[in-house]
Motif scaffolding. Structure first.
Motif, PDB file in Angstrom:
ATOM      1  N   ILE A 107       0.871  -1.184   0.000  1.00  0.00           N
ATOM      2  CA  ILE A 107       0.000   0.000   0.000  1.00  0.00           C
ATOM      3  C   ILE A 107       0.909   1.235   0.000  1.00  0.00           C
ATOM      4  O   ILE A 107       1.731   1.403   0.902  1.00  0.00           O
ATOM      5  CB  ILE A 107      -0.926   0.063   1.233  1.00  0.00           C
ATOM      6  CG1 ILE A 107      -1.664  -1.265   1.441  1.00  0.00           C
ATOM      7  CG2 ILE A 107      -1.902   1.219   1.102  1.00  0.00           C
ATOM      8  CD1 ILE A 107      -2.580  -1.270   2.671  1.00  0.00           C
ATOM      9  N   CYS A 127       2.690   3.530  -3.248  1.00  0.00           N
ATOM     10  CA  CYS A 127       3.773   3.228  -4.199  1.00  0.00           C
ATOM     11  C   CYS A 127       4.529   4.487  -4.601  1.00  0.00           C
ATOM     12  O   CYS A 127       4.589   4.851  -5.778  1.00  0.00           O
ATOM     13  CB  CYS A 127       3.203   2.486  -5.404  1.00  0.00           C
ATOM     14  SG  CYS A 127       2.552   0.884  -4.930  1.00  0.00           S
ATOM     15  N   VAL A 163      -1.651  -0.991  -3.938  1.00  0.00           N
ATOM     16  CA  VAL A 163      -2.671   0.039  -3.733  1.00  0.00           C
ATOM     17  C   VAL A 163      -1.945   1.376  -3.829  1.00  0.00           C
ATOM     18  O   VAL A 163      -0.890   1.548  -3.208  1.00  0.00           O
ATOM     19  CB  VAL A 163      -3.327  -0.071  -2.336  1.00  0.00           C
ATOM     20  CG1 VAL A 163      -4.473   0.925  -2.206  1.00  0.00           C
ATOM     21  CG2 VAL A 163      -3.802  -1.486  -2.073  1.00  0.00           C
ATOM     22  N   HIS A 178      -0.407   5.314   8.779  1.00  0.00           N
ATOM     23  CA  HIS A 178       0.099   4.009   9.237  1.00  0.00           C
ATOM     24  C   HIS A 178      -0.843   3.335  10.230  1.00  0.00           C
ATOM     25  O   HIS A 178      -1.207   2.173  10.070  1.00  0.00           O
ATOM     26  CB  HIS A 178       1.496   4.160   9.862  1.00  0.00           C
ATOM     27  CG  HIS A 178       2.572   4.461   8.863  1.00  0.00           C
ATOM     28  ND1 HIS A 178       3.914   4.472   9.180  1.00  0.00           N
ATOM     29  CD2 HIS A 178       2.518   4.787   7.552  1.00  0.00           C
ATOM     30  CE1 HIS A 178       4.627   4.778   8.100  1.00  0.00           C
ATOM     31  NE2 HIS A 178       3.800   4.980   7.109  1.00  0.00           N
ATOM     32  N   MET A 194      -4.097   1.973   8.822  1.00  0.00           N
ATOM     33  CA  MET A 194      -3.888   0.870   7.879  1.00  0.00           C
ATOM     34  C   MET A 194      -3.391  -0.395   8.589  1.00  0.00           C
ATOM     35  O   MET A 194      -3.780  -1.510   8.235  1.00  0.00           O
ATOM     36  CB  MET A 194      -2.914   1.293   6.775  1.00  0.00           C
ATOM     37  CG  MET A 194      -3.535   2.323   5.845  1.00  0.00           C
ATOM     38  SD  MET A 194      -2.373   2.896   4.584  1.00  0.00           S
ATOM     39  CE  MET A 194      -3.506   3.787   3.495  1.00  0.00           C
ATOM     40  N   GLU A 237       6.663   0.488   7.017  1.00  0.00           N
ATOM     41  CA  GLU A 237       7.797   1.404   7.069  1.00  0.00           C
ATOM     42  C   GLU A 237       7.770   2.147   8.402  1.00  0.00           C
ATOM     43  O   GLU A 237       6.730   2.283   9.048  1.00  0.00           O
ATOM     44  CB  GLU A 237       7.730   2.400   5.890  1.00  0.00           C
ATOM     45  CG  GLU A 237       8.472   1.903   4.668  1.00  0.00           C
ATOM     46  CD  GLU A 237       9.987   1.748   4.905  1.00  0.00           C
ATOM     47  OE1 GLU A 237      10.497   2.221   5.944  1.00  0.00           O
ATOM     48  OE2 GLU A 237      10.660   1.138   4.055  1.00  0.00           O
ATOM     49  N   PRO A 259       8.081   5.600  10.654  1.00  0.00           N
ATOM     50  CA  PRO A 259       7.831   5.215  12.035  1.00  0.00           C
ATOM     51  C   PRO A 259       6.529   4.432  12.077  1.00  0.00           C
ATOM     52  O   PRO A 259       5.664   4.650  11.239  1.00  0.00           O
ATOM     53  CB  PRO A 259       7.663   6.580  12.729  1.00  0.00           C
ATOM     54  CG  PRO A 259       7.079   7.463  11.678  1.00  0.00           C
ATOM     55  CD  PRO A 259       7.683   6.997  10.382  1.00  0.00           C
ATOM     56  N   CYS A 287      10.191  -1.608   9.594  1.00  0.00           N
ATOM     57  CA  CYS A 287      11.399  -1.540   8.771  1.00  0.00           C
ATOM     58  C   CYS A 287      12.475  -0.619   9.373  1.00  0.00           C
ATOM     59  O   CYS A 287      12.465   0.593   9.120  1.00  0.00           O
ATOM     60  CB  CYS A 287      11.020  -1.070   7.359  1.00  0.00           C
ATOM     61  SG  CYS A 287      12.379  -1.287   6.209  1.00  0.00           S
ATOM     62  N   GLN A 296      15.850  -1.115   8.725  1.00  0.00           N
ATOM     63  CA  GLN A 296      16.794  -1.932   7.969  1.00  0.00           C
ATOM     64  C   GLN A 296      18.248  -1.723   8.377  1.00  0.00           C
ATOM     65  O   GLN A 296      19.075  -2.620   8.226  1.00  0.00           O
ATOM     66  CB  GLN A 296      16.623  -1.687   6.458  1.00  0.00           C
ATOM     67  CG  GLN A 296      17.184  -0.386   5.925  1.00  0.00           C
ATOM     68  CD  GLN A 296      16.264   0.822   6.122  1.00  0.00           C
ATOM     69  OE1 GLN A 296      15.212   0.694   6.713  1.00  0.00           O
ATOM     70  NE2 GLN A 296      16.672   1.986   5.645  1.00  0.00           N
ATOM     71  N   TRP A 300      19.475   5.656   2.373  1.00  0.00           N
ATOM     72  CA  TRP A 300      18.525   4.623   2.808  1.00  0.00           C
ATOM     73  C   TRP A 300      19.240   3.358   3.270  1.00  0.00           C
ATOM     74  O   TRP A 300      18.624   2.465   3.826  1.00  0.00           O
ATOM     75  CB  TRP A 300      17.562   4.254   1.657  1.00  0.00           C
ATOM     76  CG  TRP A 300      16.559   5.317   1.350  1.00  0.00           C
ATOM     77  CD1 TRP A 300      16.198   6.368   2.148  1.00  0.00           C
ATOM     78  CD2 TRP A 300      15.761   5.429   0.165  1.00  0.00           C
ATOM     79  NE1 TRP A 300      15.235   7.124   1.520  1.00  0.00           N
ATOM     80  CE2 TRP A 300      14.947   6.575   0.310  1.00  0.00           C
ATOM     81  CE3 TRP A 300      15.665   4.676  -1.007  1.00  0.00           C
ATOM     82  CZ2 TRP A 300      14.041   6.987  -0.671  1.00  0.00           C
ATOM     83  CZ3 TRP A 300      14.768   5.081  -1.979  1.00  0.00           C
ATOM     84  CH2 TRP A 300      13.958   6.227  -1.819  1.00  0.00           C
ATOM     85  N   HIS A 303      17.271  -3.103   3.073  1.00  0.00           N
ATOM     86  CA  HIS A 303      15.833  -3.359   3.001  1.00  0.00           C
ATOM     87  C   HIS A 303      15.532  -4.829   2.701  1.00  0.00           C
ATOM     88  O   HIS A 303      14.662  -5.436   3.313  1.00  0.00           O
ATOM     89  CB  HIS A 303      15.185  -2.479   1.922  1.00  0.00           C
ATOM     90  CG  HIS A 303      14.525  -1.262   2.482  1.00  0.00           C
ATOM     91  ND1 HIS A 303      15.206  -0.095   2.737  1.00  0.00           N
ATOM     92  CD2 HIS A 303      13.246  -1.036   2.848  1.00  0.00           C
ATOM     93  CE1 HIS A 303      14.370   0.798   3.222  1.00  0.00           C
ATOM     94  NE2 HIS A 303      13.171   0.258   3.299  1.00  0.00           N
TER      95      HIS A 303
END
Ligand code: NAD
Length: 346
Positions: A9, A11, A34, A77, A80, A94, A96, A121, A123, A287, A291
């Motif tokens: 969800i 993109c 989504v 977040h 969902m 993801e 926070p 996440c 990572q 990043w 991941h």
């Protein structure tokens, strides 16, 4: 083995790393995405060969779906995650995990009613250097930790905030530098030291005051749970994205992460312990490159039969994710009240 069915969800920028990790793991199938922007959502679904939904609540009715990745703005977040858990599906979200610690309580309540797992996440815990630091500290070879310091100097332009519908808006991002970028560094610091007992911090708007409603710079001094002192400085107002500078001072040596290389300095000798691989060019270096490791780790837990205990350190769960978010919240509070804030032990 049954192929695990996944969906994403949201993109935007980060989703690509989730999609790539899913596609590279032969035990996972990307079943659907989504995306609020229908034009880009349909193009991406065509590219991935998966279904497209405009509304995530429709996705959750799919009986075949096992895991949902949440890569949306911060303010979405909680809603969902709770809806996905209620639909009986695992969640990999993801950071926070939510906007604040109050929302975490609601997520914990939803988790208590569900058999599904929730992974978050972070990572950078899986970077080669982070793993080497953690195991060296746990081995006791360096004696007691006395101090830990981190310096994070990154660059975000006014456009980065202005071209986004949610970054730089307190109600949507929940803060700015600390909750979005520096939370990874705070997470590593608290993880290495086994937690933070108290913090005194200051957050400020400086070079990016006109671009973000939140802070672009922060300092924090921390009393770590293991007795060490924590020193932290971060800004989004620098002119380039410098690699994180991290130092851990122990009784028997100094660990230094500098330019993505981890050094041990002991009795005048400097020894290279680990080097972090930099991401491929198309991916933003800041990043990190872990991941895929974090996503594979979560799926390993999900694919383990429910009656087999999964070690607590196999992925970052809600209890782990809570620590760095509550630390961020404590720094905001400390800056407002101009005093030390004590953090609760679980
Ligand atoms: N782990 C990391 O290193 C890392 C790096 C970057 C971003 N992130 C996190 O990833 C998340 C997303 O960040 P981003 O940079 O990709 O943001 P982004 O704005 O680039 O992407 C968010 C996407 O979500 C979509 N969206 C918004 N509302 C939606 C809805 N109701 N349903 C479906 N889609 C919706 C937007 O259209 C957009 O495409 C944030 O939590 C961010 O903090 C993590």
């Amino acid at each position: 083995m049954k192929i695990t069915q996944a969906a994403i969800i949201g993109c935007g920028a980060i989703h690509r790393l989730h999609a790539e990790a899913i596609q590279q793991n032969s035990s996972i199938h990307l079943r659907a995405i989504v995306e609020a922007n229908a034009d880009s959502g349909l193009i991406l679904a065509g590219r991935y060969g998966c279904s497209y939904y405009a509304d995530y609540r429709e996705l959750l009715q799919d009986q075949e779906l096992d895991v949902v990745h949440i890569c949306t703005p911060h303010d979405l977040h909680k809603e969902m995650i709770i809806a996905t858990l209620a639909a009986g599906k695992h969640v990999f979200t993801e950071k926070p995990v939510a906007l604040n610690c109050g929302e975490i309580k609601q997520i914990k309540a939803a988790l208590a009613q569900s058999d599904a797992r929730l992974g978050v996440c972070y990572q950078n815990r899986l970077n080669t250097s982070s793993q080497a630091i953690k195991s060296l500290l746990e081995s006791g070879q360096l004696g007691k930790m006395l101090g830990i310091k981190a310096l994070l100097t990154w660059s975000r332009t006014p456009d980065y905030y202005q071209q986004s519908g949610w970054r730089g808006r307190l109600s949507r991002e929940g803060g700015s530098l600390l909750i979005n970028q520096a939370i990874h560094t705070l997470d590593l610091m608290q993880w290495f030291a086994g937690g933070v007992s108290a913090v005194k911090g200051v957050t400020e708007s400086t070079f990016l005051a006109d671009a973000t409603e939140g802070e672009d710079t922060a300092v924090a001094n921390m009393m770590m749970t293991n007795g060490a002192r924590g020193i932290f400085y971060a800004t989004n107002g620098y002119t380039t994205d410098s690699p994180l500078l991290l130092e851990i001072h122990c009784e028997q040596g100094l660990l230094q992460l500098n330019d993505n290389n981890l050094w041990l300095i002991k009795e005048g000798e400097k020894q290279l312990l680990a080097s972090d691989t930099l991401p491929v060019k198309k991916q933003k270096c800041y990043w990190g490159s872990s991941h895929q490791l974090a996503i594979n780790q979560f799926y390993h837990a999900v694919q383990t039969p429910a009656d087999t205990p999964v070690a607590a350190n196999q992925y970052v769960d809600i209890h782990q994710a809570e620590k760095s978010l509550c630390l961020v919240e404590a720094i905001y509070r400390s800056s407002q009240l101009r005093r030390w804030i004590m953090l609760k032990e679980e």
